[in-house]
Design an enzyme around this catalytic site. Structure first.
Site, PDB file in Angstrom:
ATOM      1  N   ASP A   1       0.891  -1.149   0.000  1.00 36.24           N
ATOM      2  CA  ASP A   1       0.000   0.000   0.000  1.00 36.24           C
ATOM      3  C   ASP A   1       0.945   1.218   0.000  1.00 36.24           C
ATOM      4  O   ASP A   1       2.120   1.099   0.357  1.00 36.24           O
ATOM      5  CB  ASP A   1      -0.862  -0.024   1.268  1.00 36.24           C
ATOM      6  CG  ASP A   1      -1.695   1.224   1.397  1.00 36.24           C
ATOM      7  OD1 ASP A   1      -2.367   1.586   0.424  1.00 36.24           O
ATOM      8  OD2 ASP A   1      -1.657   1.867   2.477  1.00 36.24           O
ATOM      9  N   LEU A   2       0.446   2.369  -0.411  1.00 36.63           N
ATOM     10  CA  LEU A   2       1.326   3.550  -0.506  1.00 36.63           C
ATOM     11  C   LEU A   2       1.132   4.510   0.672  1.00 36.63           C
ATOM     12  O   LEU A   2       2.019   4.681   1.506  1.00 36.63           O
ATOM     13  CB  LEU A   2       1.051   4.266  -1.842  1.00 36.63           C
ATOM     14  CG  LEU A   2       1.843   5.545  -2.104  1.00 36.63           C
ATOM     15  CD1 LEU A   2       3.330   5.250  -2.241  1.00 36.63           C
ATOM     16  CD2 LEU A   2       1.334   6.236  -3.375  1.00 36.63           C
ATOM     17  N   ASP A   3      -0.080   5.113   0.718  1.00 39.23           N
ATOM     18  CA  ASP A   3      -0.346   6.153   1.726  1.00 39.23           C
ATOM     19  C   ASP A   3      -0.285   5.565   3.135  1.00 39.23           C
ATOM     20  O   ASP A   3      -1.036   4.645   3.452  1.00 39.23           O
ATOM     21  CB  ASP A   3      -1.747   6.757   1.501  1.00 39.23           C
ATOM     22  CG  ASP A   3      -1.874   7.484   0.171  1.00 39.23           C
ATOM     23  OD1 ASP A   3      -0.988   8.286  -0.146  1.00 39.23           O
ATOM     24  OD2 ASP A   3      -2.864   7.260  -0.549  1.00 39.23           O
TER      25      ASP A   3
ATOM     26  N   THR B   1       1.565  10.486   3.611  1.00 39.01           N
ATOM     27  CA  THR B   1       0.513  11.283   2.978  1.00 39.01           C
ATOM     28  C   THR B   1      -0.812  11.231   3.742  1.00 39.01           C
ATOM     29  O   THR B   1      -1.710  12.017   3.436  1.00 39.01           O
ATOM     30  CB  THR B   1       0.252  10.783   1.545  1.00 39.01           C
ATOM     31  OG1 THR B   1       0.260   9.365   1.590  1.00 39.01           O
ATOM     32  CG2 THR B   1       1.284  11.300   0.580  1.00 39.01           C
TER      33      THR B   1
ATOM     34  N   LYS C   1      -9.125   5.500   5.869  1.00 35.99           N
ATOM     35  CA  LYS C   1      -7.848   5.030   5.345  1.00 35.99           C
ATOM     36  C   LYS C   1      -8.068   3.839   4.419  1.00 35.99           C
ATOM     37  O   LYS C   1      -8.797   2.900   4.764  1.00 35.99           O
ATOM     38  CB  LYS C   1      -6.897   4.661   6.479  1.00 35.99           C
ATOM     39  CG  LYS C   1      -6.338   5.893   7.161  1.00 35.99           C
ATOM     40  CD  LYS C   1      -5.265   5.546   8.162  1.00 35.99           C
ATOM     41  CE  LYS C   1      -4.702   6.816   8.785  1.00 35.99           C
ATOM     42  NZ  LYS C   1      -3.825   6.514   9.918  1.00 35.99           N
TER      43      LYS C   1
ATOM     44  N   SER D   1      -2.419   0.374  -4.447  1.00 40.45           N
ATOM     45  CA  SER D   1      -2.948   1.555  -3.752  1.00 40.45           C
ATOM     46  C   SER D   1      -4.306   1.954  -4.294  1.00 40.45           C
ATOM     47  O   SER D   1      -4.579   1.801  -5.483  1.00 40.45           O
ATOM     48  CB  SER D   1      -1.972   2.725  -3.951  1.00 40.45           C
ATOM     49  OG  SER D   1      -2.555   3.933  -3.531  1.00 40.45           O
ATOM     50  N   ALA D   2      -5.147   2.515  -3.412  1.00 42.07           N
ATOM     51  CA  ALA D   2      -6.458   3.024  -3.838  1.00 42.07           C
ATOM     52  C   ALA D   2      -6.351   4.412  -4.465  1.00 42.07           C
ATOM     53  O   ALA D   2      -7.308   4.925  -5.027  1.00 42.07           O
ATOM     54  CB  ALA D   2      -7.378   3.102  -2.620  1.00 42.07           C
TER      55      ALA D   2
ATOM     56  N   LYS E   1     -10.794  -1.421  -1.875  1.00 44.41           N
ATOM     57  CA  LYS E   1     -10.522  -2.244  -0.699  1.00 44.41           C
ATOM     58  C   LYS E   1     -11.718  -2.090   0.251  1.00 44.41           C
ATOM     59  O   LYS E   1     -12.228  -0.976   0.357  1.00 44.41           O
ATOM     60  CB  LYS E   1      -9.243  -1.756   0.013  1.00 44.41           C
ATOM     61  CG  LYS E   1      -7.988  -1.843  -0.856  1.00 44.41           C
ATOM     62  CD  LYS E   1      -6.800  -1.150  -0.168  1.00 44.41           C
ATOM     63  CE  LYS E   1      -5.597  -1.102  -1.100  1.00 44.41           C
ATOM     64  NZ  LYS E   1      -4.440  -0.375  -0.547  1.00 44.41           N
TER      65      LYS E   1
ATOM     66  N   GLU F   1       0.283  -3.062   4.828  1.00 38.25           N
ATOM     67  CA  GLU F   1      -0.921  -2.215   4.866  1.00 38.25           C
ATOM     68  C   GLU F   1      -1.023  -1.430   6.169  1.00 38.25           C
ATOM     69  O   GLU F   1      -0.623  -1.931   7.218  1.00 38.25           O
ATOM     70  CB  GLU F   1      -2.174  -3.100   4.781  1.00 38.25           C
ATOM     71  CG  GLU F   1      -2.868  -3.114   3.452  1.00 38.25           C
ATOM     72  CD  GLU F   1      -3.442  -1.777   3.002  1.00 38.25           C
ATOM     73  OE1 GLU F   1      -3.544  -0.858   3.821  1.00 38.25           O
ATOM     74  OE2 GLU F   1      -3.791  -1.657   1.834  1.00 38.25           O
ATOM     75  N   ASP F   2      -1.607  -0.230   6.086  1.00 32.77           N
ATOM     76  CA  ASP F   2      -1.842   0.541   7.320  1.00 32.77           C
ATOM     77  C   ASP F   2      -3.333   0.772   7.575  1.00 32.77           C
ATOM     78  O   ASP F   2      -3.687   1.545   8.471  1.00 32.77           O
ATOM     79  CB  ASP F   2      -1.149   1.919   7.260  1.00 32.77           C
ATOM     80  CG  ASP F   2      -1.867   2.867   6.324  1.00 32.77           C
ATOM     81  OD1 ASP F   2      -2.306   2.419   5.242  1.00 32.77           O
ATOM     82  OD2 ASP F   2      -2.016   4.053   6.679  1.00 32.77           O
TER      83      ASP F   2
END
Ligand code: BG6
Ligand code: MG
Length: 217
Positions: A16-18, A24, A52, A121-122, A152, A176-177
Protein backbone atom coordinates in the site's frame (compact mmCIF):
# COMPACT_ATOMS: atom_id res chain seq x y z
CA UNK A 1 5.23 -15.80 12.35
CA UNK A 2 8.05 -13.28 12.42
CA UNK A 3 8.48 -10.62 9.81
CA UNK A 4 11.73 -11.93 8.36
CA UNK A 5 10.18 -15.40 7.75
CA UNK A 6 7.07 -13.83 6.20
CA UNK A 7 9.32 -11.93 3.78
CA UNK A 8 11.51 -14.99 3.07
CA UNK A 9 8.43 -17.14 2.31
CA UNK A 10 7.04 -14.63 -0.18
CA UNK A 11 7.97 -14.35 -3.85
CA UNK A 12 6.37 -10.92 -4.15
CA UNK A 13 5.71 -8.01 -1.85
CA UNK A 14 2.77 -5.70 -2.51
CA UNK A 15 2.82 -2.29 -0.85
CA UNK A 16 0.00 0.00 0.00
CA UNK A 17 1.33 3.55 -0.51
CA UNK A 18 -0.35 6.15 1.73
CA UNK A 19 0.72 5.62 5.33
CA UNK A 20 3.04 2.69 4.54
CA UNK A 21 5.78 4.09 2.28
CA UNK A 22 4.89 7.78 2.32
CA UNK A 23 3.61 10.15 4.93
CA UNK A 24 0.51 11.28 2.98
CA UNK A 25 -2.20 10.16 5.43
CA UNK A 26 -1.78 13.54 7.17
CA UNK A 27 -2.39 15.39 3.88
CA UNK A 28 -5.56 13.37 3.13
CA UNK A 29 -6.75 14.20 6.64
CA UNK A 30 -6.05 17.94 6.27
CA UNK A 31 -7.83 18.13 2.90
CA UNK A 32 -10.91 16.17 4.09
CA UNK A 33 -11.03 18.28 7.23
CA UNK A 34 -11.06 21.46 5.13
CA UNK A 35 -13.93 20.11 3.02
CA UNK A 36 -15.87 18.89 6.08
CA UNK A 37 -15.54 22.39 7.56
CA UNK A 38 -17.46 23.80 4.57
CA UNK A 39 -20.35 21.50 5.62
CA UNK A 40 -20.09 22.71 9.22
CA UNK A 41 -18.94 19.22 10.22
CA UNK A 42 -16.08 18.73 12.66
CA UNK A 43 -13.97 15.94 11.19
CA UNK A 44 -11.67 14.35 13.75
CA UNK A 45 -8.53 12.24 13.44
CA UNK A 46 -10.45 9.21 14.67
CA UNK A 47 -13.09 9.80 11.94
CA UNK A 48 -10.20 9.85 9.48
CA UNK A 49 -9.07 6.36 10.57
CA UNK A 50 -12.26 4.93 9.00
CA UNK A 51 -11.36 6.46 5.63
CA UNK A 52 -7.85 5.03 5.35
CA UNK A 53 -7.58 2.78 2.30
CA UNK A 54 -11.00 3.91 1.03
CA UNK A 55 -11.34 5.49 -2.43
CA UNK A 56 -11.91 9.22 -2.84
CA UNK A 57 -15.60 8.94 -3.83
CA UNK A 58 -16.40 6.36 -1.15
CA UNK A 59 -14.66 8.55 1.45
CA UNK A 60 -16.68 11.56 0.32
CA UNK A 61 -19.94 9.61 0.58
CA UNK A 62 -19.08 8.57 4.15
CA UNK A 63 -18.33 12.19 5.12
CA UNK A 64 -21.57 13.42 3.48
CA UNK A 65 -23.51 10.84 5.49
CA UNK A 66 -21.79 11.82 8.75
CA UNK A 67 -22.37 15.52 8.01
CA UNK A 68 -25.96 14.81 6.99
CA UNK A 69 -25.48 16.61 3.66
CA UNK A 70 -27.53 15.69 0.59
CA UNK A 71 -25.71 16.20 -2.72
CA UNK A 72 -26.49 15.64 -6.38
CA UNK A 73 -24.08 13.51 -8.45
CA UNK A 74 -22.68 16.72 -9.96
CA UNK A 75 -22.10 18.28 -6.54
CA UNK A 76 -20.43 15.07 -5.31
CA UNK A 77 -17.96 15.26 -8.19
CA UNK A 78 -17.27 18.92 -7.43
CA UNK A 79 -16.67 18.19 -3.72
CA UNK A 80 -14.27 15.35 -4.54
CA UNK A 81 -12.47 17.54 -7.06
CA UNK A 82 -12.12 20.34 -4.49
CA UNK A 83 -10.71 17.95 -1.90
CA UNK A 84 -8.21 16.70 -4.44
CA UNK A 85 -7.12 20.24 -5.37
CA UNK A 86 -6.37 20.91 -1.69
CA UNK A 87 -4.64 17.53 -1.36
CA UNK A 88 -2.48 18.21 -4.44
CA UNK A 89 -1.27 21.48 -2.91
CA UNK A 90 0.60 19.27 -0.41
CA UNK A 91 1.61 16.59 -2.92
CA UNK A 92 3.14 19.07 -5.35
CA UNK A 93 5.67 20.07 -2.68
CA UNK A 94 6.56 16.46 -1.81
CA UNK A 95 10.16 15.23 -1.92
CA UNK A 96 11.90 12.10 -0.66
CA UNK A 97 11.67 13.71 2.79
CA UNK A 98 8.06 12.49 2.98
CA UNK A 99 9.14 8.85 2.60
CA UNK A 100 8.43 7.11 5.86
CA UNK A 101 11.55 5.98 7.76
CA UNK A 102 12.73 2.53 6.67
CA UNK A 103 11.02 2.59 3.25
CA UNK A 104 14.18 2.80 1.14
CA UNK A 105 16.03 0.23 3.28
CA UNK A 106 13.16 -2.25 2.86
CA UNK A 107 12.82 -1.63 -0.89
CA UNK A 108 16.59 -2.09 -1.36
CA UNK A 109 16.60 -5.26 0.74
CA UNK A 110 13.70 -6.74 -1.26
CA UNK A 111 15.34 -5.89 -4.55
CA UNK A 112 18.66 -7.44 -3.43
CA UNK A 113 16.76 -10.54 -2.26
CA UNK A 114 15.25 -10.96 -5.75
CA UNK A 115 11.65 -10.36 -4.64
CA UNK A 116 9.13 -8.91 -7.07
CA UNK A 117 7.66 -5.63 -5.86
CA UNK A 118 4.23 -4.18 -6.66
CA UNK A 119 2.19 -1.21 -5.54
CA UNK A 120 -1.45 -1.84 -4.56
CA UNK A 121 -2.95 1.55 -3.75
CA UNK A 122 -6.46 3.02 -3.84
CA UNK A 123 -5.03 6.41 -4.80
CA UNK A 124 -5.43 7.96 -8.23
CA UNK A 125 -2.43 10.16 -7.37
CA UNK A 126 -0.09 7.22 -6.70
CA UNK A 127 2.15 7.59 -9.77
CA UNK A 128 2.69 11.28 -9.05
CA UNK A 129 3.67 10.49 -5.46
CA UNK A 130 6.10 7.75 -6.57
CA UNK A 131 7.71 10.23 -8.98
CA UNK A 132 7.93 13.05 -6.44
CA UNK A 133 9.56 10.80 -3.86
CA UNK A 134 11.80 9.08 -6.41
CA UNK A 135 10.83 5.46 -5.68
CA UNK A 136 8.97 4.56 -8.90
CA UNK A 137 11.81 2.48 -10.32
CA UNK A 138 11.54 -0.06 -7.49
CA UNK A 139 8.16 -1.33 -8.71
CA UNK A 140 7.66 -4.19 -11.18
CA UNK A 141 3.92 -3.46 -11.27
CA UNK A 142 1.87 -0.44 -10.22
CA UNK A 143 -1.82 -0.93 -9.49
CA UNK A 144 -3.59 2.21 -8.32
CA UNK A 145 -7.02 3.81 -8.08
CA UNK A 146 -7.08 4.24 -11.86
CA UNK A 147 -6.63 0.50 -12.49
CA UNK A 148 -9.47 -0.95 -10.37
CA UNK A 149 -13.23 -0.70 -10.19
CA UNK A 150 -13.68 -2.12 -6.69
CA UNK A 151 -12.25 -0.45 -3.57
CA UNK A 152 -10.52 -2.24 -0.70
CA UNK A 153 -11.67 -4.42 1.13
CA UNK A 154 -12.35 -5.93 -2.30
CA UNK A 155 -9.22 -7.92 -3.21
CA UNK A 156 -9.12 -6.64 -6.83
CA UNK A 157 -6.13 -4.29 -6.39
CA UNK A 158 -3.92 -7.01 -4.86
CA UNK A 159 -5.07 -9.82 -7.18
CA UNK A 160 -4.32 -7.62 -10.18
CA UNK A 161 -0.86 -6.94 -8.73
CA UNK A 162 -0.19 -10.66 -8.30
CA UNK A 163 -1.40 -11.35 -11.83
CA UNK A 164 0.82 -8.64 -13.34
CA UNK A 165 3.82 -10.02 -11.45
CA UNK A 166 2.87 -13.55 -12.48
CA UNK A 167 3.02 -14.72 -8.85
CA UNK A 168 0.35 -16.81 -7.09
CA UNK A 169 -1.62 -14.86 -4.42
CA UNK A 170 -0.49 -17.23 -1.67
CA UNK A 171 3.14 -16.28 -2.42
CA UNK A 172 2.40 -12.57 -2.01
CA UNK A 173 2.90 -10.56 1.17
CA UNK A 174 1.11 -7.23 1.63
CA UNK A 175 2.15 -4.22 3.77
CA UNK A 176 -0.92 -2.22 4.87
CA UNK A 177 -1.84 0.54 7.32
CA UNK A 178 -5.64 0.38 6.90
CA UNK A 179 -8.19 -2.15 8.13
CA UNK A 180 -9.89 -2.13 4.70
CA UNK A 181 -6.52 -2.98 3.14
CA UNK A 182 -5.81 -5.79 5.61
CA UNK A 183 -9.21 -7.25 4.77
CA UNK A 184 -8.49 -6.88 1.03
CA UNK A 185 -5.24 -8.83 1.45
CA UNK A 186 -7.02 -11.58 3.42
CA UNK A 187 -9.75 -11.69 0.74
CA UNK A 188 -7.00 -12.10 -1.86
CA UNK A 189 -5.55 -15.08 0.05
CA UNK A 190 -2.34 -13.19 0.90
CA UNK A 191 -0.35 -12.76 4.10
CA UNK A 192 -0.34 -9.26 5.53
CA UNK A 193 1.89 -7.14 7.75
CA UNK A 194 0.13 -4.25 9.47
CA UNK A 195 1.99 -0.95 9.70
CA UNK A 196 0.18 0.35 12.72
CA UNK A 197 1.58 2.96 15.06
CA UNK A 198 -1.66 3.46 16.99
CA UNK A 199 -2.39 -0.28 17.55
CA UNK A 200 -5.84 0.07 16.00
CA UNK A 201 -5.70 -2.76 13.46
CA UNK A 202 -6.64 -6.44 13.74
CA UNK A 203 -6.41 -9.71 11.75
CA UNK A 204 -2.85 -9.30 10.42
CA UNK A 205 -0.08 -11.94 10.33
CA UNK A 206 2.42 -9.58 11.93
CA UNK A 207 2.52 -5.95 13.00
CA UNK A 208 5.19 -3.26 12.98
CA UNK A 209 4.89 0.28 14.27
CA UNK A 210 7.06 1.43 11.38
CA UNK A 211 9.30 -0.07 8.72
CA UNK A 212 12.47 0.73 10.69
CA UNK A 213 11.51 -2.11 13.07
CA UNK A 214 12.37 -4.74 10.46
CA UNK A 215 15.65 -6.55 11.18
CA UNK A 216 17.58 -7.69 8.13
CA UNK A 217 20.49 -9.62 9.64
C1 BG6 B 1 -5.78 5.66 -0.05
C2 BG6 B 1 -5.86 6.54 1.17
O1 BG6 B 1 -4.48 5.19 -0.21
O2 BG6 B 1 -6.14 6.40 -1.23
C3 BG6 B 1 -7.24 7.17 1.27
O3 BG6 B 1 -5.61 5.76 2.32
C4 BG6 B 1 -7.57 7.91 -0.02
O4 BG6 B 1 -7.25 8.05 2.37
C5 BG6 B 1 -7.46 6.95 -1.21
O5 BG6 B 1 -8.89 8.43 0.02
C6 BG6 B 1 -7.72 7.64 -2.55
O6 BG6 B 1 -6.71 8.60 -2.79
P1 BG6 B 1 -6.76 9.68 -3.93
O7 BG6 B 1 -5.31 10.20 -3.98
O8 BG6 B 1 -7.14 9.00 -5.22
O9 BG6 B 1 -7.74 10.71 -3.56
MG1 MG C 1 -2.70 3.29 3.41
Amino acid sequence: MNIKSLIEDADAIIFDLDGVLVNTAVFHFAAWQRLAETFGFEFSESDNEHLKGISRMDSLDIILTWANVQATPKERLAFAEQKNIWYLEFIEKMTEDQLLPGSIELLNYLRQSGKKIALGSASKNAKMILNKTGINEYFDAIIDGNSVTNSKPDPEVFLLGARQLNILPNKCLVFEDAQAGIQAAINAGMKVIAVDRAQLLTSYDARVEGLTEIQYS
